[in-house]
Motif scaffolding. Sequence first.
Motif, PDB file in Angstrom:
ATOM      1  N   PHE A  33      32.295  89.264 -90.804  1.00 21.73           N
ATOM      2  CA  PHE A  33      31.041  89.526 -91.499  1.00 21.73           C
ATOM      3  C   PHE A  33      30.605  90.961 -91.230  1.00 21.73           C
ATOM      4  N   ALA A  34      30.324  91.709 -92.307  1.00 18.88           N
ATOM      5  CA  ALA A  34      29.812  93.075 -92.166  1.00 18.88           C
ATOM      6  C   ALA A  34      28.388  92.995 -91.637  1.00 18.88           C
ATOM      7  N   MET A  35      28.048  93.926 -90.776  1.00 22.40           N
ATOM      8  CA  MET A  35      26.695  93.974 -90.229  1.00 22.40           C
ATOM      9  C   MET A  35      25.846  94.952 -91.031  1.00 22.40           C
ATOM     10  N   ALA A  36      24.688  94.483 -91.429  1.00 24.13           N
ATOM     11  CA  ALA A  36      23.758  95.337 -92.157  1.00 24.13           C
ATOM     12  C   ALA A  36      22.935  96.147 -91.168  1.00 24.13           C
ATOM     13  N   GLY A  37      22.471  97.290 -91.591  1.00 22.89           N
ATOM     14  CA  GLY A  37      21.607  98.106 -90.743  1.00 22.89           C
ATOM     15  C   GLY A  37      20.220  97.496 -90.653  1.00 22.89           C
ATOM     16  N   GLY A  38      19.525  97.794 -89.573  1.00 20.01           N
ATOM     17  CA  GLY A  38      18.172  97.294 -89.391  1.00 20.01           C
ATOM     18  C   GLY A  38      17.154  98.344 -89.789  1.00 20.01           C
ATOM     19  N   ASP A  39      15.888  97.910 -89.912  1.00 21.78           N
ATOM     20  CA  ASP A  39      14.836  98.875 -90.238  1.00 21.78           C
ATOM     21  C   ASP A  39      14.343  99.553 -88.960  1.00 21.78           C
ATOM     22  N   ASP A  40      13.403 100.456 -89.118  1.00 23.39           N
ATOM     23  CA  ASP A  40      12.953 101.237 -87.966  1.00 23.39           C
ATOM     24  C   ASP A  40      12.259 100.382 -86.913  1.00 23.39           C
ATOM     25  N   ARG A  41      11.539  99.328 -87.325  1.00 25.22           N
ATOM     26  CA  ARG A  41      10.903  98.445 -86.343  1.00 25.22           C
ATOM     27  C   ARG A  41      11.957  97.736 -85.502  1.00 25.22           C
ATOM     28  N   HIS A  42      13.013  97.281 -86.167  1.00 24.84           N
ATOM     29  CA  HIS A  42      14.116  96.590 -85.490  1.00 24.84           C
ATOM     30  C   HIS A  42      14.709  97.491 -84.405  1.00 24.84           C
ATOM     31  N   LYS A  99      32.697  93.259 -73.809  1.00 19.57           N
ATOM     32  CA  LYS A  99      32.255  92.586 -72.590  1.00 19.57           C
ATOM     33  C   LYS A  99      32.341  91.078 -72.810  1.00 19.57           C
ATOM     34  N   GLN A 100      32.631  90.341 -71.742  1.00 18.05           N
ATOM     35  CA  GLN A 100      32.848  88.899 -71.868  1.00 18.05           C
ATOM     36  C   GLN A 100      31.847  88.042 -71.113  1.00 18.05           C
ATOM     37  N   ASP A 101      31.044  88.633 -70.262  1.00 23.40           N
ATOM     38  CA  ASP A 101      30.179  87.854 -69.388  1.00 23.40           C
ATOM     39  C   ASP A 101      28.707  88.260 -69.511  1.00 23.40           C
ATOM     40  N   PRO A 102      28.118  88.082 -70.688  1.00 26.11           N
ATOM     41  CA  PRO A 102      26.704  88.452 -70.805  1.00 26.11           C
ATOM     42  C   PRO A 102      25.817  87.546 -69.958  1.00 26.11           C
ATOM     43  N   LEU A 103      24.854  88.144 -69.291  1.00 26.33           N
ATOM     44  CA  LEU A 103      23.862  87.412 -68.513  1.00 26.33           C
ATOM     45  C   LEU A 103      22.623  87.157 -69.378  1.00 26.33           C
ATOM     46  N   LEU A 104      22.268  88.162 -70.152  1.00 25.02           N
ATOM     47  CA  LEU A 104      21.075  88.161 -70.996  1.00 25.02           C
ATOM     48  C   LEU A 104      21.459  88.763 -72.336  1.00 25.02           C
ATOM     49  N   VAL A 105      21.069  88.112 -73.427  1.00 26.14           N
ATOM     50  CA  VAL A 105      21.310  88.638 -74.770  1.00 26.14           C
ATOM     51  C   VAL A 105      19.976  88.680 -75.504  1.00 26.14           C
ATOM     52  N   VAL A 106      19.715  89.791 -76.183  1.00 27.75           N
ATOM     53  CA  VAL A 106      18.493  89.975 -76.973  1.00 27.75           C
ATOM     54  C   VAL A 106      18.888  90.223 -78.419  1.00 27.75           C
ATOM     55  N   GLU A 107      18.340  89.429 -79.314  1.00 34.49           N
ATOM     56  CA  GLU A 107      18.517  89.642 -80.752  1.00 34.49           C
ATOM     57  C   GLU A 107      17.147  89.907 -81.357  1.00 34.49           C
ATOM     58  N   VAL A 108      17.020  91.045 -82.039  1.00 35.19           N
ATOM     59  CA  VAL A 108      15.814  91.363 -82.789  1.00 35.19           C
ATOM     60  C   VAL A 108      16.044  90.810 -84.191  1.00 35.19           C
ATOM     61  N   LEU A 109      15.185  89.916 -84.608  1.00 31.53           N
ATOM     62  CA  LEU A 109      15.406  89.185 -85.852  1.00 31.53           C
ATOM     63  C   LEU A 109      15.044  90.001 -87.080  1.00 31.53           C
ATOM     64  N   PRO A 139       9.940  91.043 -84.996  1.00 30.61           N
ATOM     65  CA  PRO A 139       9.019  92.183 -85.103  1.00 30.61           C
ATOM     66  C   PRO A 139       7.963  92.013 -86.189  1.00 30.61           C
ATOM     67  N   GLU A 140       8.206  91.155 -87.166  1.00 31.84           N
ATOM     68  CA  GLU A 140       7.199  90.944 -88.219  1.00 31.84           C
ATOM     69  C   GLU A 140       6.012  90.165 -87.681  1.00 31.84           C
ATOM     70  N   LEU A 180       6.899  96.547 -75.125  1.00 29.37           N
ATOM     71  CA  LEU A 180       7.743  95.903 -76.136  1.00 29.37           C
ATOM     72  C   LEU A 180       7.455  96.450 -77.535  1.00 29.37           C
ATOM     73  N   TRP A 181       6.179  96.629 -77.873  1.00 25.80           N
ATOM     74  CA  TRP A 181       5.821  97.029 -79.235  1.00 25.80           C
ATOM     75  C   TRP A 181       5.493  98.508 -79.354  1.00 25.80           C
ATOM     76  N   ALA A 182       5.800  99.328 -78.352  1.00 22.85           N
ATOM     77  CA  ALA A 182       5.520 100.758 -78.398  1.00 22.85           C
ATOM     78  C   ALA A 182       6.139 101.405 -79.626  1.00 22.85           C
ATOM     79  N   GLU A 183       5.325 102.138 -80.349  1.00 21.95           N
ATOM     80  CA  GLU A 183       5.750 102.908 -81.536  1.00 21.95           C
ATOM     81  C   GLU A 183       6.309 102.050 -82.664  1.00 21.95           C
ATOM     82  N   VAL A 184       5.978 100.752 -82.654  1.00 20.49           N
ATOM     83  CA  VAL A 184       6.403  99.858 -83.745  1.00 20.49           C
ATOM     84  C   VAL A 184       5.255  99.831 -84.745  1.00 20.49           C
ATOM     85  N   GLY A 185       5.516 100.329 -85.942  1.00 21.83           N
ATOM     86  CA  GLY A 185       4.484 100.354 -86.972  1.00 21.83           C
ATOM     87  C   GLY A 185       4.141  98.957 -87.449  1.00 21.83           C
ATOM     88  N   ALA A 186       3.101  98.881 -88.222  1.00 21.94           N
ATOM     89  CA  ALA A 186       2.629  97.593 -88.765  1.00 21.94           C
ATOM     90  C   ALA A 186       3.595  97.023 -89.781  1.00 21.94           C
TER      91      ALA A 186
END
Length: 186
Positions: A33-42, A99-109, A139-140, A180-186
Motif C-alpha cells: 500500500f502506498a502511503m499518502a502524505g499527511g497535512d501540516d497538523r499531522h 526495527k523489530q521490537d517496538p516498545l511504543l508506537v504512535v499513529e497520528v490519525l 488532531p481534528e 502535544l498541540w504546540a503550533e497545531v493550527g485550528a
Amino acid sequence: MDARQAVAMTAHEFLAWETAQPGRHEFVNGEVFAMAGGDDRHMTVAGNVYIALRQRLQGSGCSAYLGEVRTWISAANCYFYPDVFVTCSERDRADRLHKQDPLLVVEVLSPSTAAFDRGAKFAAYRLAESLREMVFIDPERRVTDVYRKGDDGLWVLHPFAPTEAVHLASVDLALPPATLWAEVGA
C-alpha cells in the motif's frame, strides 16, 4: 483464488522493490500500500511527540524514530512506517533499515487511514511481543487514545481529552496539552 488469498510479493521481495521506489509503502502480508502524505497538523503533532520522546530518552539506551524508519512485525508479516515509535532493543540498534521490537508506537490519525490504523494495523502491532503501548492521536478532535498492554496480556484503553496531559507509561513521559498541540493550527 480471490485477491485476498493471492500474495503479491514476499517480504524479501518487498524490501528489494521498495528501495527503488520514490515514496514509502507499507507491506501487509503480501499486499503493498502506498502511503499518502499527511497535512501540516499531522506532521506537527508527530514532531511534537518525537521531540518530547527524544528529550526524555536521551542517554537511556532507547531510541525514538519519526516516520521514515520501518518496523517489521514478523508474526503478522507486515512492514509499517509508524508516525513515531520507540525501541529499546539491542537487536534494533544493530539494524539501520528496520526495527523489530517496538516498545511504543504512535499513529497520528487522518480521516483516510484512521479505520485501518485502529483496526487491522493495531491488530498486527499487538502481535509484537515487545509492544507495551499503542497511541492514536486525532488532531481534528484533539483527543488521544492510549492502549496499554497489561501483565495479563490484555490491552486496556486510556482515553485523554484535549485538555489533559497524555501519560505514556512505557517511557514514563507526560505530554501536557501545550506540548502535544504546540503550533497545531485550528
